[in-house]
Enzyme design. Sequence first.
Site, PDB file in Angstrom:
ATOM      1  N   GLY A  54       0.802  -1.211   0.000  1.00 18.79           N
ATOM      2  CA  GLY A  54       0.000   0.000   0.000  1.00 18.79           C
ATOM      3  C   GLY A  54       0.839   1.267   0.000  1.00 18.79           C
ATOM      4  N   GLY A  61       3.679   1.744  -1.637  1.00 13.51           N
ATOM      5  CA  GLY A  61       4.395   1.986  -2.881  1.00 13.51           C
ATOM      6  C   GLY A  61       5.154   0.738  -3.307  1.00 13.51           C
ATOM      7  N   LYS A  67      12.352   2.788  -3.012  1.00 11.57           N
ATOM      8  CA  LYS A  67      10.916   2.732  -2.733  1.00 11.57           C
ATOM      9  C   LYS A  67      10.270   3.976  -3.331  1.00 11.57           C
ATOM     10  CE  LYS A  67       9.305   1.602   1.378  1.00 11.57           C
ATOM     11  NZ  LYS A  67       8.888   1.731   2.805  1.00 11.57           N
ATOM     12  N   ASP A 116       5.347  -0.793  13.907  1.00 13.28           N
ATOM     13  CA  ASP A 116       4.899  -1.592  12.758  1.00 13.28           C
ATOM     14  C   ASP A 116       5.853  -2.759  12.515  1.00 13.28           C
ATOM     15  OD1 ASP A 116       3.121  -2.235  10.765  1.00 13.28           O
ATOM     16  OD2 ASP A 116       4.041  -0.939   9.255  1.00 13.28           O
TER      17      ASP A 116
END
Length: 448
Positions: free
Chosen positions: A167, A169, A185, A282
């Site tokens: 999501g 990239g 990225k 995360d």
Amino acid sequence: MNLSTQFKLICLLSFMGWSASAAPIDPTRLSPPWPLTTDPVLPTQTQPFSSQAKPQSSGAANASGKHSEDISNKILVALIVTSTLLAAIVLFLSCFWFYRRKNFDKSNTDDQENLEAAKGISLGPILGKVGSLRIGGKKGSNTVIEYKLLVAATNNFEEDNVLGGGGGGRVYKARLGDQHLAAVKKLQGGGPEAAREFENELACLSKINHQNVIALLGYCIHGDTRLLVYEMMHNGSLESQLHGPSRGSALTWPLRMRVALDVARGLEYLHERCNPPVIHRDIKSSNILLDSNFNAKLSDFGLAVANGIQNNKSIKLSGTLGYVAPEYLVDGKLTDKSDVYAFGVVLLELLTGKKAVENVAPSQCQSIVSWAMPQLANRSKLPSIVDPVIRNTMDLKHLYQVAAVAALCVQPEPSYRPLITDVLHSFIPLVPVELGGSLRLADPAQSI
């Protein structure tokens, strides 16, 4: 006054000074043009010679000579003063010209440096960083890379160079020079939230320097497109290794324990050694990257939070389903124990080979935590849930210890979870010395 005008003026003044010195004025020429003697008369009109006339003629001559000498002296003084003034003016103008020239050259240099900074930098300094243990921008700063260089390095972001994506990239393989590789990225659009995450990652990675944290080589902003350039991690993510086509076949038990140790070291650095402390927020298998030797490094710091914020309602709930701690999901309470919970989920993935969330029915999902917890404490059932790729390849005592650590990390109550420092010390004896631990393998069959 420009440089050309200044130069002409200097030449003119110099020429005037040379002319004056080359042709000195003869003082005798400054005497009156008429003769100083009286007009001649006829001999018949000549008066008898008188002795009294001689002194008068001598006095007039002396007065005339003295007058001429005074004039000559004045002219000489005037010439000396004028020459001195001219020399001073020439010297002043020369100094002024050299000063302006020096400032002009410095201004051109500064303009060139500013232009280079605005455009970006060449790949030379970046190539020197690739391949080192810890690569990244200077502490507290970031390196700007020209967009056209990244376009060339990725062959205009062609599909064949795609390493992965999500999501946030897509990630492309970039070739910097002949032999140096990097990962780019590419983030496009996304609005203010995506821009904040981009800036947050830049701020975090520019201050972090650790062997188990991904190295940021630089970044680029081109219109609405934002790009992050990382060191190349040749074995991709832990997720692709465990759940991709190879199904974890490249990850032996010792390597999995080393991955867990590396992740614990990275988190221990964030929680205990960074000032202020950093909560990653995360942690998941897709954000754990593996280099060519399967050394693990934490990546994706877009959601990271500094300053040890706890129970802050202003922080938007973020994370990935299956890895988010219960207290953060329900109450929004964020602590370093939230990262410890996510680490426990990753540890269960390493142990069982299953995903954090498995689809058990068309409209039903099952968490790896809820599935594994009842079996982690049962020594008779524990070996049956181990990933078939590594089953029966480890010492059972080590298996029991890893299962116990995983069970503690995913406890619903944060206070029951261990500190990441304790987790780190519990894994060091489980990892062979050759892989960075303290375990000495007695059986060669247990080597990599």
